[in-house]
Design a protein around this motif. Structure first.
Motif, PDB file in Angstrom:
ATOM      1  N   THR A 126       0.840  -1.185   0.000  1.00 46.35           N
ATOM      2  CA  THR A 126       0.000   0.000   0.000  1.00 46.35           C
ATOM      3  C   THR A 126       0.885   1.249   0.000  1.00 46.35           C
ATOM      4  OG1 THR A 126      -0.110   0.037   2.419  1.00 46.35           O
ATOM      5  CG2 THR A 126      -1.838  -1.184   1.259  1.00 46.35           C
ATOM      6  N   PHE A 127       0.291   2.370  -0.406  1.00 46.25           N
ATOM      7  CA  PHE A 127       1.027   3.617  -0.435  1.00 46.25           C
ATOM      8  C   PHE A 127       0.084   4.752  -0.106  1.00 46.25           C
ATOM      9  CE2 PHE A 127       2.239   7.331  -3.120  1.00 46.25           C
ATOM     10  CZ  PHE A 127       3.297   7.745  -2.335  1.00 46.25           C
ATOM     11  N   ASP A 128       0.411   5.496   0.932  1.00 49.02           N
ATOM     12  CA  ASP A 128      -0.374   6.654   1.339  1.00 49.02           C
ATOM     13  C   ASP A 128       0.440   7.905   1.024  1.00 49.02           C
ATOM     14  OD1 ASP A 128      -2.055   8.501   2.437  1.00 49.02           O
ATOM     15  OD2 ASP A 128      -1.463   8.094   4.505  1.00 49.02           O
ATOM     16  N   PRO A 129       0.124   8.622  -0.043  1.00 45.11           N
ATOM     17  CA  PRO A 129       0.946   9.770  -0.443  1.00 45.11           C
ATOM     18  C   PRO A 129       0.993  10.860   0.622  1.00 45.11           C
ATOM     19  CG  PRO A 129      -1.083   9.673  -1.738  1.00 45.11           C
ATOM     20  CD  PRO A 129      -0.996   8.388  -0.979  1.00 45.11           C
ATOM     21  N   VAL A 130      -0.086  11.035   1.378  1.00 45.95           N
ATOM     22  CA  VAL A 130      -0.133  12.119   2.359  1.00 45.95           C
ATOM     23  C   VAL A 130       0.910  11.928   3.457  1.00 45.95           C
ATOM     24  CG1 VAL A 130      -1.567  13.273   4.083  1.00 45.95           C
ATOM     25  CG2 VAL A 130      -2.563  12.588   1.894  1.00 45.95           C
ATOM     26  N   SER A 131       1.116  10.673   3.889  1.00 45.57           N
ATOM     27  CA  SER A 131       2.048  10.409   4.990  1.00 45.57           C
ATOM     28  C   SER A 131       3.405   9.894   4.533  1.00 45.57           C
ATOM     29  CB  SER A 131       1.429   9.384   5.951  1.00 45.57           C
ATOM     30  OG  SER A 131       1.181   8.152   5.278  1.00 45.57           O
ATOM     31  N   SER A 132       3.572   9.656   3.238  1.00 47.35           N
ATOM     32  CA  SER A 132       4.815   9.067   2.747  1.00 47.35           C
ATOM     33  C   SER A 132       5.983  10.034   2.873  1.00 47.35           C
ATOM     34  CB  SER A 132       4.657   8.664   1.276  1.00 47.35           C
ATOM     35  OG  SER A 132       5.887   8.183   0.765  1.00 47.35           O
ATOM     36  N   THR A 133       7.145   9.481   3.221  1.00 41.15           N
ATOM     37  CA  THR A 133       8.395  10.258   3.265  1.00 41.15           C
ATOM     38  C   THR A 133       9.424   9.651   2.308  1.00 41.15           C
ATOM     39  OG1 THR A 133       9.158   8.955   5.162  1.00 41.15           O
ATOM     40  CG2 THR A 133       8.014  11.033   5.627  1.00 41.15           C
ATOM     41  N   GLN A 134       8.960   8.985   1.290  1.00 42.41           N
ATOM     42  CA  GLN A 134       9.856   8.345   0.339  1.00 42.41           C
ATOM     43  C   GLN A 134      10.584   9.386  -0.516  1.00 42.41           C
ATOM     44  OE1 GLN A 134      10.311   4.929   0.277  1.00 42.41           O
ATOM     45  NE2 GLN A 134       9.099   5.140   2.134  1.00 42.41           N
ATOM     46  N   SER A 135      11.713   8.993  -1.057  1.00 39.37           N
ATOM     47  CA  SER A 135      12.439   9.838  -2.007  1.00 39.37           C
ATOM     48  C   SER A 135      12.342   9.212  -3.392  1.00 39.37           C
ATOM     49  CB  SER A 135      13.905   9.999  -1.594  1.00 39.37           C
ATOM     50  OG  SER A 135      14.553   8.737  -1.555  1.00 39.37           O
ATOM     51  N   PHE A 136      12.398  10.059  -4.413  1.00 35.87           N
ATOM     52  CA  PHE A 136      12.177   9.603  -5.780  1.00 35.87           C
ATOM     53  C   PHE A 136      13.092  10.382  -6.699  1.00 35.87           C
ATOM     54  CE2 PHE A 136       9.973   9.407  -9.837  1.00 35.87           C
ATOM     55  CZ  PHE A 136       9.601   8.075  -9.890  1.00 35.87           C
ATOM     56  N   THR A 137      13.779   9.678  -7.600  1.00 32.47           N
ATOM     57  CA  THR A 137      14.708  10.319  -8.532  1.00 32.47           C
ATOM     58  C   THR A 137      14.140  10.282  -9.945  1.00 32.47           C
ATOM     59  OG1 THR A 137      16.602   9.660  -7.187  1.00 32.47           O
ATOM     60  CG2 THR A 137      17.054  10.357  -9.432  1.00 32.47           C
ATOM     61  N   LEU A 138      14.017  11.452 -10.518  1.00 29.65           N
ATOM     62  CA  LEU A 138      13.430  11.610 -11.849  1.00 29.65           C
ATOM     63  C   LEU A 138      14.469  12.245 -12.766  1.00 29.65           C
ATOM     64  CD1 LEU A 138      10.798  11.491 -13.555  1.00 29.65           C
ATOM     65  CD2 LEU A 138      10.250  13.752 -12.672  1.00 29.65           C
ATOM     66  N   ALA A 139      14.692  11.653 -13.936  1.00 33.10           N
ATOM     67  CA  ALA A 139      15.634  12.204 -14.916  1.00 33.10           C
ATOM     68  C   ALA A 139      14.851  12.653 -16.144  1.00 33.10           C
ATOM     69  CB  ALA A 139      16.686  11.164 -15.302  1.00 33.10           C
ATOM     70  N   LEU A 140      15.068  13.907 -16.549  1.00 32.04           N
ATOM     71  CA  LEU A 140      14.327  14.475 -17.669  1.00 32.04           C
ATOM     72  C   LEU A 140      15.275  15.174 -18.633  1.00 32.04           C
ATOM     73  CD1 LEU A 140      12.773  15.496 -14.763  1.00 32.04           C
ATOM     74  CD2 LEU A 140      10.942  15.767 -16.412  1.00 32.04           C
ATOM     75  N   SER A 141      14.916  15.140 -19.909  1.00 36.20           N
ATOM     76  CA  SER A 141      15.575  16.026 -20.870  1.00 36.20           C
ATOM     77  C   SER A 141      14.978  17.425 -20.699  1.00 36.20           C
ATOM     78  CB  SER A 141      15.400  15.497 -22.297  1.00 36.20           C
ATOM     79  OG  SER A 141      14.028  15.373 -22.623  1.00 36.20           O
TER      80      SER A 141
END
Length: 304
Positions: free
Chosen positions: A82-97
């Motif tokens: 499960t994933f609760d965006p409101v309480s999540s403290t996860q980190s995420f790496t996004l690479a974009l042109s």
């Protein structure tokens, strides 16, 4: 692990029968688990008394750290489902042109602040389209957005289309030919600005012209697409660039946009991720969010 779960239940219930019911085991199974726990820790752990099982000093010492460890494991297992965006403290790496960064990042940051304020977003950039595959393979990015790579990565890299950008020809408003129709002859008579983020001197326009036996004169070649609108606004150059670059440049009022006098397919932008992240809840949530944002921003061009 099963023995530690049994121990935690025995500490909570102080009864073999009630502990078994707590974790869905029969009384003989719980008795067998207690015997194995005693052998494992070389201690009686629980002694029968008038009020039920009484923990030994060794059991009392084990109770708090084992309970804490089981709770951490439980949270980790819950997180994978499960994933609760409101309480999540996860980190995420996004690479974009460059262009997807201009198009999507401001809205993404705003939405994350509202829907998932604890998420940490790290942004990387890449220029060559095949760098997306390298970043995903190396785990240096959870997700990439750019033009489709030339490589064929097989089944390990998954991609889906996000949006398209059409080409337009751009001139400064006071250009001598700005008020005239842009036919192929006029187009070829002008000095051109080539935008090539990957450093090539032969773009889609040149490929289309070559197919009909024509060439244009490239006066300036640059890798930074967002520098092109300003350069055109301050010169007699003509550039054939993506419409979204012009509309987000801040110089659109100084420019005139004309349809190219040759057939050019739109530029697709795709979102890619590694198969190892396919079912991860936070990864799925971020992907869905980016599809939502791309759809709202590029309603006339979106593919999903």
């Amino acid at each position: 692990m099963n023995l530690l779960v049994a121990f935690d239940a025995l500490m909570a219930e102080r009864s073999v029968t009630r502990a078994g019911k707590r974790i869905g085991r029969t009384q003989p199974a719980m008795s067998a688990a207690l015997a194995r726990l005693r052998a494992l820790f070389q201690d009686d752990l629980f002694i029968r008394g008038p009020a039920g099982l009484q923990p030994t000093q060794r059991a009392t010492e084990l109770a708090e750290p084992l309970s804490r460890a089981l709770a951490e494991i439980g949270r980790a297992l819950d997180y994978t489902q499960t994933f609760d965006p409101v309480s999540s403290t996860q980190s995420f790496t996004l690479a974009l042109s460059d262009h997807p960064a201009f198009v999507l990042l401001p809205q993404l940051v705003d939405v994350l602040r509202e829907r998932a304020p604890g998420i940490t977003l790290r942004i990387n950039s890449f220029t060559h389209r095949d760098d997306a595959i390298s970043l995903l393979d190396a785990g240096e990015a959870d997700l990439t957005i750019g033009v489709p790579p030339r490589q064929t990565p097989g089944g390990r890299i998954i991609s889906c289309p996000l949006f398209e950008e059409r080409f337009v020809c751009v001139l400064r408003r006071s250009h001598p030919i700005a008020s005239r129709p842009l036919d192929l002859r006029t187009f070829l008579s002008l000095s051109h600005l080539l935008v090539s983020p990957e450093g090539e001197r032969f773009g889609q326009v040149d490929a289309a012209l070559a197919a009909s036996g024509h060439r244009r004169r490239i006066a300036v070649s640059i890798p930074q697409m967002y520098a092109a609108p300003l350069m055109v606004a301050r010169s007699d150059l003509i550039a054939t660039i993506m419409e979204g670059v012009v509309t987000r440049s801040g110089f659109e009022n100084e420019l005139i946009l004309l349809p190219p006098p040759l057939s050019l397919p739109p530029v697709p932008f795709v979102m890619s991720w590694h198969r190892r992240n396919e079912v991860h809840p936070v990864q799925q949530w971020i992907r869905d969010l980016l599809v939502e944002l791309a759809s709202s921003i590029h309603q006339s061009h979106v593919l999903i």
